[in-house]
Design a protein around this motif. Structure first.
Motif, mmCIF file in Angstrom:
data_model
loop_
_atom_site.group_PDB
_atom_site.id
_atom_site.type_symbol
_atom_site.label_atom_id
_atom_site.label_comp_id
_atom_site.label_asym_id
_atom_site.label_seq_id
_atom_site.Cartn_x
_atom_site.Cartn_y
_atom_site.Cartn_z
ATOM 1 N N VAL A 12 36.065 33.114 34.788
ATOM 2 C CA VAL A 12 37.137 33.256 35.771
ATOM 3 C C VAL A 12 38.014 34.430 35.351
ATOM 4 N N PHE A 13 38.306 35.338 36.286
ATOM 5 C CA PHE A 13 39.249 36.426 36.016
ATOM 6 C C PHE A 13 40.581 36.060 36.643
ATOM 7 N N GLY A 14 41.683 36.264 35.907
ATOM 8 C CA GLY A 14 42.995 35.901 36.422
ATOM 9 C C GLY A 14 43.028 34.400 36.628
ATOM 10 N N GLU A 16 42.230 32.926 39.664
ATOM 11 C CA GLU A 16 41.395 32.364 40.734
ATOM 12 C C GLU A 16 40.072 33.038 41.044
ATOM 13 N N VAL A 17 39.761 34.208 40.425
ATOM 14 C CA VAL A 17 38.468 34.839 40.761
ATOM 15 C C VAL A 17 37.359 34.200 39.923
ATOM 16 N N ARG A 18 36.589 33.322 40.549
ATOM 17 C CA ARG A 18 35.469 32.677 39.854
ATOM 18 C C ARG A 18 34.266 33.624 39.973
ATOM 19 N N ALA A 19 34.264 34.655 39.110
ATOM 20 C CA ALA A 19 33.259 35.726 39.202
ATOM 21 C C ALA A 19 31.863 35.168 38.980
ATOM 22 N N VAL A 20 31.744 34.226 38.029
ATOM 23 C CA VAL A 20 30.471 33.527 37.786
ATOM 24 C C VAL A 20 30.829 32.044 37.794
ATOM 25 N N GLY A 37 22.437 40.828 45.012
ATOM 26 C CA GLY A 37 23.508 40.297 45.856
ATOM 27 C C GLY A 37 24.488 41.391 46.208
ATOM 28 N N PRO A 38 25.398 41.095 47.131
ATOM 29 C CA PRO A 38 26.348 42.114 47.582
ATOM 30 C C PRO A 38 27.384 42.447 46.513
ATOM 31 N N SER A 39 28.113 43.522 46.732
ATOM 32 C CA SER A 39 29.141 43.945 45.794
ATOM 33 C C SER A 39 30.133 42.800 45.552
ATOM 34 N N GLY A 40 30.442 42.562 44.279
ATOM 35 C CA GLY A 40 31.442 41.558 43.929
ATOM 36 C C GLY A 40 30.898 40.145 43.816
ATOM 37 N N CYS A 41 29.578 39.947 43.904
ATOM 38 C CA CYS A 41 29.039 38.576 43.877
ATOM 39 C C CYS A 41 28.903 38.025 42.460
ATOM 40 N N GLY A 42 29.090 38.884 41.447
ATOM 41 C CA GLY A 42 29.079 38.377 40.069
ATOM 42 C C GLY A 42 27.882 38.805 39.232
ATOM 43 N N LYS A 43 27.091 39.751 39.732
ATOM 44 C CA LYS A 43 25.885 40.171 39.014
ATOM 45 C C LYS A 43 26.229 40.804 37.653
ATOM 46 N N THR A 44 27.124 41.813 37.696
ATOM 47 C CA THR A 44 27.441 42.537 36.463
ATOM 48 C C THR A 44 28.145 41.630 35.469
ATOM 49 N N THR A 45 29.015 40.765 35.972
ATOM 50 C CA THR A 45 29.705 39.844 35.061
ATOM 51 C C THR A 45 28.682 38.948 34.359
ATOM 52 N N THR A 46 27.685 38.473 35.103
ATOM 53 C CA THR A 46 26.637 37.637 34.486
ATOM 54 C C THR A 46 25.923 38.426 33.390
ATOM 55 N N ASP A 163 21.373 47.401 34.047
ATOM 56 C CA ASP A 163 22.505 47.324 34.971
ATOM 57 C C ASP A 163 22.399 48.439 36.008
ATOM 58 N N GLU A 164 21.880 48.130 37.181
ATOM 59 C CA GLU A 164 21.696 49.118 38.257
ATOM 60 C C GLU A 164 21.121 50.424 37.696
ATOM 61 N N PRO A 165 19.990 50.368 36.998
ATOM 62 C CA PRO A 165 19.550 51.554 36.252
ATOM 63 C C PRO A 165 19.138 52.727 37.120
HETATM 64 P P1 ATP Z 1 28.972 45.398 42.155
HETATM 65 O O1 ATP Z 1 27.613 45.362 42.810
HETATM 66 O O2 ATP Z 1 30.014 45.993 43.042
HETATM 67 O O3 ATP Z 1 28.963 45.939 40.767
HETATM 68 P P2 ATP Z 1 28.948 42.677 41.107
HETATM 69 O O4 ATP Z 1 28.122 41.720 41.869
HETATM 70 O O5 ATP Z 1 28.363 43.212 39.857
HETATM 71 O O6 ATP Z 1 29.444 43.838 42.059
HETATM 72 P P3 ATP Z 1 31.125 41.813 39.430
HETATM 73 O O7 ATP Z 1 31.433 43.174 38.907
HETATM 74 O O8 ATP Z 1 30.450 40.855 38.522
HETATM 75 O O9 ATP Z 1 30.307 41.909 40.786
HETATM 76 O O10 ATP Z 1 32.502 41.160 39.936
HETATM 77 C C1 ATP Z 1 32.601 39.816 40.388
HETATM 78 C C2 ATP Z 1 34.051 39.532 40.765
HETATM 79 O O11 ATP Z 1 34.867 39.580 39.604
HETATM 80 C C3 ATP Z 1 34.654 40.554 41.721
HETATM 81 O O12 ATP Z 1 35.525 39.867 42.595
HETATM 82 C C4 ATP Z 1 35.416 41.492 40.810
HETATM 83 O O13 ATP Z 1 36.500 42.085 41.501
HETATM 84 C C5 ATP Z 1 35.894 40.550 39.734
HETATM 85 N N1 ATP Z 1 36.035 41.214 38.419
HETATM 86 C C6 ATP Z 1 35.063 41.807 37.708
HETATM 87 N N2 ATP Z 1 35.534 42.281 36.538
HETATM 88 C C7 ATP Z 1 36.853 41.982 36.513
HETATM 89 C C8 ATP Z 1 37.909 42.182 35.560
HETATM 90 N N3 ATP Z 1 37.682 42.779 34.392
HETATM 91 N N4 ATP Z 1 39.145 41.738 35.885
HETATM 92 C C9 ATP Z 1 39.378 41.099 37.056
HETATM 93 N N5 ATP Z 1 38.423 40.859 37.989
HETATM 94 C C10 ATP Z 1 37.185 41.295 37.719
#
Ligand code: ATP
Length: 364
Positions: A12-14, A16-20, A37-46, A163-165
């Motif tokens: 969780v970021f902050g 309320e953002v449940r990134a994963v 998945g679409p931008s912001g769905c949590g791929k990179t965080t995973t 990561d998106e190579p």
């Molecule tokens: P993209 O394809 O755009 O890279 P993604 O699927 O990889 O997107 P993430 O980068 O994992 O998505 O982000 C998931 C959510 O977490 C998004 O809402 C993003 O704004 C938020 N997020 C990611 N990193 C941080 C951070 N360091 N601080 C706060 N919020 C973050």
């Protein structure tokens, strides 16, 4: 040999953002699985959680059944036996190709002779045997990414993270490198996690695709399973083009779309649900014929009459929007271009029940 297991992984970021959002995923040894998945769905965080760059709030990550990340402790990235490839290539500009690839071996117990053999073999494998003395600034983007691949693979990691190579490469090169990544995977069989937002890239490179939405996993399956048997409306719409129709299952195999229209469904949809849900019908699974055509076996099929609102001749296909009385949205239909129906044509549509796939609404 490496297996990866993500268990109820939460980040969780902050406040309320449940990134994963409590995801479970098991990756057997030697599998290449992509996170799509679409931008912001949590791929990179995973991916960053798996690499050890981020700590989870709860849940855990196991590599070969050993916990490497949990809410309580995280094994640092350099002690994970993983290599990572970034979209920016991240090759060192002041080192030659040879030095870039050899760098990772400096920290391993390998003799100078053995290291030299390994680097040369890797340069052969990535098809750059004669470019060892060049600097990255003297290489194309695709060649730089090959150097990054060679550097990641030369250390024989248990897990490869990508990561998106390919996103910094131009379209043609991107397509070529998809096949290259798959070839290298087949050669090394390294358990790999591949982040992309490009569905064709995921379909070409991966053994299985893990489709994410709002921090959750919508579906995991082969490209064919994801495309032909989507479980949710989101999956059906994200991968390829589809018609989504809302309605209710009234009895087994029958779907009431409202407006007096009923569809016969096959029982091949994993997302089949009682009551209110959606069906997904791919445009190329809808046959298009001249108005009034007699259809053999019409009783066992879905036969609908309509009017072409727009017809586009695309050379290798014909793309239509067909208004069907009783349906709110026109149906997207893909037909044979040698039998083209211009805008305004009255047509008869035929759909096999097996092409009407029940799907759930997504949770996210
Ligand atoms: P993209 O394809 O755009 O890279 P993604 O699927 O990889 O997107 P993430 O980068 O994992 O998505 O982000 C998931 C959510 O977490 C998004 O809402 C993003 O704004 C938020 N997020 C990611 N990193 C941080 C951070 N360091 N601080 C706060 N919020 C973050």
């Amino acid at each position: 040999m490496a297996t990866l297991s993500l268990k109820k992984l939460l980040k969780v970021f902050g406040s309320e953002v449940r990134a994963v959002d409590e995801i479970d995923l098991d990756i057997p040894h030697g599998e290449l699985i992509s996170l799509l998945g679409p931008s912001g769905c949590g791929k990179t965080t995973t991916l960053r959680l798996v690499a050890g760059f981020l700590e989870p709030d709860s849940g855990e990550i196991q590599m070969d059944n050993e916990v490497v990340s949990s809410g309580a402790a995280v094994v640092p990235p350099e002690r994970r036996n993983m290599s990572m490839i970034f979209q920016s290539y991240a090759v060192w500009p002041h080192k030659t190709v040879y030095q870039n690839v050899a760098y990772g071996l400096k920290f391993r117990e390998v003799s100078a002779h053995e290291a030299d053999q390994k680097v040369k073999k890797m340069l052969d494998i990535v098809r750059m045997p004669n470019l060892g003395d060049r600097y990255p600034g003297e290489l194309s983007g695709g060649q730089q990414q090959r150097v990054a691949l060679a550097r990641a693979l030369v250390v024989e990691p248990g897990v490869l993270l990508l990561d998106e190579p390919l996103s910094n490469l131009d379209a043609n090169l991107r397509e070529e490198m998809r096949f290259e990544i798959r070839r290298l995977h087949d050669e090394f069989n390294i358990t790999s996690l591949y982040v992309t937002h490009d569905q064709a890239e995921a379909m070409v490179t991966s053994d299985r695709i893990c489709l994410m939405n709002h921090g959750k996993i919508e579906q995991v399956g082969t490209a064919m399973e994801i495309y032909d048997k989507p479980e949710t409306r989101f999956v059906a719409e994200f991968v390829g083009v589809t018609n989504s129709i809302e309605g209710t299952s009234t009895s087994p195999g029958l779907f009431d779309a409202g407006g007096g229209l009923n569809f016969k469904m096959g029982n091949n949809g994993a997302g089949g649900a009682e009551g209110k849900h959606f069906v997904s019908i791919r445009p190329h699974r809808i046959g298009i014929h001249t108005e009034g055509t007699q259809i053999d076996g019409a009783d066992g099929l879905n036969v609908l009459d309509g009017e072409v609102l727009r017809g586009y001749f695309l050379g290798n296909a014909a793309d239509y929007l067909v208004k069907v009385p009783g349906l709110e949205e026109p149906l997207r239909v893909e037909g044979d271009p040698s039998n083209f129906f211009p805008t305004g044509s009255k047509v008869r549509l035929v759909i096999e029940p097996d092409s009407v796939i029940p799907v759930r609404a997504s949770e996210g």
